[in-house]
Design a protein around this motif. Structure first.
Motif: not given
Length: 97
Positions: A11-14, A23-25, A49-51, A66-70
Motif C-alpha cells: 500500500w502507498a499513497r499517490v 493506491c496498491l502497488i 505524480v508523487l508515490l 492509464a487504464a483506470p483503475p490501473r
C-alpha cells in the motif's frame, strides 16, 4: 534483467495536484511500478505524480499508461533513492512462470 517487473502487494499513497489517494502497488521494476487506485482520482498519461510508501519514501514518477483503475508509472529522477528501489526490488521474488 533488472527491468523485469516483480509482483508485490504494497500500500502507498499517490499525490497529484494537491490531492492524494491510497493506491496498491501491484508490481515494481527498477524503472517503475504498476498500481491500482480505487478512488475518484484519475491519472492521465504524462502527468507527474508523487508515490509515497514507507519502505522507500517519496518517489517522483511520470504516468506512462492509464487504464483506470490501473496505471503504469515510471520513476523519474530518483537520485540517491534509486539504490533503495534496487534493494527493495532485489528482495522481491520473481514472478512465477
Amino acid at each position: 534483467s533488472r527491468a523485469e517487473r516483480r509482483p508485490c502487494h504494497v500500500w502507498a499513497r499517490v499525490t497529484v495536484g494537491g490531492r492524494d489517494a491510497q493506491c496498491l502497488i501491484q508490481n515494481i521494476s527498477e524503472g517503475g511500478a504498476g498500481l491500482s487506485i480505487d478512488s475518484i482520482i484519475r491519472l492521465s498519461t504524462g502527468q507527474r505524480v508523487l508515490l509515497s510508501l514507507k519502505e522507500l519514501g517519496d518517489l517522483p514518477c511520470i504516468v506512462r499508461w492509464a487504464a483506470p483503475p490501473r496505471y503504469g508509472v515510471e520513476f523519474d529522477g530518483l537520485g540517491k533513492q534509486s539504490q533503495a528501489v534496487r534493494d527493495f526490488y532485489d528482495q522481491l521474488a520473481p514472478a512465477a512462470t
